[in-house]
Write a protein that holds these residues in place. Structure first.
Motif, PDB file in Angstrom:
ATOM      1  N   GLN A   1      11.685 -28.603   5.826  1.00  0.00           N
ATOM      2  CA  GLN A   1      11.388 -29.319   7.067  1.00  0.00           C
ATOM      3  C   GLN A   1      12.257 -30.569   7.195  1.00  0.00           C
ATOM      4  O   GLN A   1      12.362 -31.368   6.255  1.00  0.00           O
ATOM      5  CB  GLN A   1       9.914 -29.730   7.100  1.00  0.00           C
ATOM      6  CG  GLN A   1       9.514 -30.559   8.308  1.00  0.00           C
ATOM      7  CD  GLN A   1       9.505 -29.755   9.594  1.00  0.00           C
ATOM      8  OE1 GLN A   1       8.960 -28.652   9.652  1.00  0.00           O
ATOM      9  NE2 GLN A   1      10.091 -30.307  10.654  1.00  0.00           N
ATOM     10  N   VAL A   2      12.859 -30.717   8.366  1.00  0.00           N
ATOM     11  CA  VAL A   2      13.591 -31.927   8.709  1.00  0.00           C
ATOM     12  C   VAL A   2      12.911 -32.536   9.924  1.00  0.00           C
ATOM     13  O   VAL A   2      12.741 -31.870  10.950  1.00  0.00           O
ATOM     14  CB  VAL A   2      15.067 -31.626   9.014  1.00  0.00           C
ATOM     15  CG1 VAL A   2      15.760 -32.857   9.591  1.00  0.00           C
ATOM     16  CG2 VAL A   2      15.789 -31.149   7.762  1.00  0.00           C
TER      17      VAL A   2
ATOM     18  N   ARG B   1      17.990 -23.029  12.112  1.00  0.00           N
ATOM     19  CA  ARG B   1      16.827 -23.888  12.268  1.00  0.00           C
ATOM     20  C   ARG B   1      15.914 -23.344  13.348  1.00  0.00           C
ATOM     21  O   ARG B   1      16.352 -22.641  14.257  1.00  0.00           O
ATOM     22  CB  ARG B   1      17.251 -25.324  12.588  1.00  0.00           C
ATOM     23  CG  ARG B   1      17.924 -25.513  13.937  1.00  0.00           C
ATOM     24  CD  ARG B   1      18.438 -26.948  14.060  1.00  0.00           C
ATOM     25  NE  ARG B   1      19.077 -27.191  15.357  1.00  0.00           N
ATOM     26  CZ  ARG B   1      19.720 -28.307  15.674  1.00  0.00           C
ATOM     27  NH1 ARG B   1      19.808 -29.293  14.782  1.00  0.00           N
ATOM     28  NH2 ARG B   1      20.252 -28.445  16.875  1.00  0.00           N
ATOM     29  N   GLN B   2      14.657 -23.696  13.212  1.00  0.00           N
ATOM     30  CA  GLN B   2      13.674 -23.286  14.207  1.00  0.00           C
ATOM     31  C   GLN B   2      12.610 -24.357  14.337  1.00  0.00           C
ATOM     32  O   GLN B   2      12.066 -24.816  13.329  1.00  0.00           O
ATOM     33  CB  GLN B   2      13.032 -21.951  13.816  1.00  0.00           C
ATOM     34  CG  GLN B   2      12.155 -21.369  14.911  1.00  0.00           C
ATOM     35  CD  GLN B   2      11.799 -19.926  14.657  1.00  0.00           C
ATOM     36  OE1 GLN B   2      11.812 -19.444  13.531  1.00  0.00           O
ATOM     37  NE2 GLN B   2      11.471 -19.200  15.711  1.00  0.00           N
ATOM     38  N   SER B   3      12.339 -24.740  15.560  1.00  0.00           N
ATOM     39  CA  SER B   3      11.278 -25.694  15.840  1.00  0.00           C
ATOM     40  C   SER B   3      10.199 -24.984  16.650  1.00  0.00           C
ATOM     41  O   SER B   3      10.459 -23.946  17.258  1.00  0.00           O
ATOM     42  CB  SER B   3      11.828 -26.913  16.579  1.00  0.00           C
ATOM     43  OG  SER B   3      12.557 -26.526  17.710  1.00  0.00           O
TER      44      SER B   3
ATOM     45  N   SER C   1      16.520 -27.239  -0.247  1.00  0.00           N
ATOM     46  CA  SER C   1      15.915 -28.522  -0.588  1.00  0.00           C
ATOM     47  C   SER C   1      16.632 -29.618   0.177  1.00  0.00           C
ATOM     48  O   SER C   1      17.701 -29.381   0.758  1.00  0.00           O
ATOM     49  CB  SER C   1      15.989 -28.784  -2.097  1.00  0.00           C
ATOM     50  OG  SER C   1      17.330 -28.847  -2.530  1.00  0.00           O
ATOM     51  N   GLY C   2      16.042 -30.800   0.171  1.00  0.00           N
ATOM     52  CA  GLY C   2      16.698 -31.945   0.785  1.00  0.00           C
ATOM     53  C   GLY C   2      16.137 -32.369   2.123  1.00  0.00           C
ATOM     54  O   GLY C   2      16.577 -33.369   2.696  1.00  0.00           O
TER      55      GLY C   2
ATOM     56  N   ALA D   1      13.316 -29.725  12.911  1.00  0.00           N
ATOM     57  CA  ALA D   1      13.089 -28.279  12.797  1.00  0.00           C
ATOM     58  C   ALA D   1      12.900 -27.925  11.327  1.00  0.00           C
ATOM     59  O   ALA D   1      13.134 -28.751  10.445  1.00  0.00           O
ATOM     60  CB  ALA D   1      14.279 -27.502  13.357  1.00  0.00           C
ATOM     61  N   VAL D   2      12.495 -26.684  11.108  1.00  0.00           N
ATOM     62  CA  VAL D   2      12.575 -26.118   9.764  1.00  0.00           C
ATOM     63  C   VAL D   2      13.967 -25.508   9.629  1.00  0.00           C
ATOM     64  O   VAL D   2      14.384 -24.720  10.486  1.00  0.00           O
ATOM     65  CB  VAL D   2      11.493 -25.060   9.526  1.00  0.00           C
ATOM     66  CG1 VAL D   2      11.655 -24.439   8.131  1.00  0.00           C
ATOM     67  CG2 VAL D   2      10.108 -25.671   9.681  1.00  0.00           C
ATOM     68  N   TYR D   3      14.659 -25.888   8.579  1.00  0.00           N
ATOM     69  CA  TYR D   3      16.005 -25.407   8.340  1.00  0.00           C
ATOM     70  C   TYR D   3      15.990 -24.345   7.242  1.00  0.00           C
ATOM     71  O   TYR D   3      15.389 -24.547   6.185  1.00  0.00           O
ATOM     72  CB  TYR D   3      16.917 -26.565   7.933  1.00  0.00           C
ATOM     73  CG  TYR D   3      17.329 -27.429   9.089  1.00  0.00           C
ATOM     74  CD1 TYR D   3      16.398 -28.263   9.716  1.00  0.00           C
ATOM     75  CD2 TYR D   3      18.632 -27.408   9.590  1.00  0.00           C
ATOM     76  CE1 TYR D   3      16.763 -29.051  10.807  1.00  0.00           C
ATOM     77  CE2 TYR D   3      19.005 -28.196  10.672  1.00  0.00           C
ATOM     78  CZ  TYR D   3      18.071 -29.005  11.273  1.00  0.00           C
ATOM     79  OH  TYR D   3      18.436 -29.781  12.350  1.00  0.00           O
TER      80      TYR D   3
END
Length: 121
Positions: free
Chosen positions: A116-117, A38-40, A7-8, A92-94
């Motif tokens: 998602q960040v 992470r992955q973008s 979360s966050g 990215a998605v962390y």
């Protein structure tokens, strides 16, 4: 069953901060390694940081050193990733992942669903 819930995540302007949380359950929170990845889109998954409970060792990718800090609260079975001075390339998605032998260099067997960040310029 090991469960990890991140979360966050959210949307933040460049230079801003976010703190990600990884709440863990299903295993004894005294011998573990928790990693953040992470992955973008269009890119391979990247290891960002890791913390090992065995000796408190922490590891960071060069791209985040000096900006991100990983920490754990064993009483809450939670690992945090404080992200400061965020850049658009941090978008990215962390994911957090657990390694139950306490070794950041070993394979991570359990993964969260990701958060998602997004960092706007």
């Amino acid at each position: 069953e090991v469960q990890l819930v991140e979360s966050g995540g959210g949307l933040v302007q460049a230079g801003g901060s976010l703190r990600l949380s990884c709440a863990a359950s299903g295993f004894t929170f005294d011998d573990y390694a928790i990693g953040w990845f992470r992955q973008s889109p269009g890119k391979e998954r990247e290891g960002v940081s890791c913390i090992s409970s065995s000796d408190g060792s922490t590891y960071y990718a060069d791209s985040v050193k000096g900006r991100f800090t990983i920490s754990s609260d064993n009483a809450k079975n939670t690992v945090y990733l404080q992200m400061n001075s965020l850049k658009p390339e941090d978008t990215a998605v962390y994911y957090c992942a657990a390694q139950l032998a306490g070794d950041c260099n070993e394979r991570f067997g359990s993964w969260g669903q990701g958060t998602q960040v997004t960092v706007s310029s």
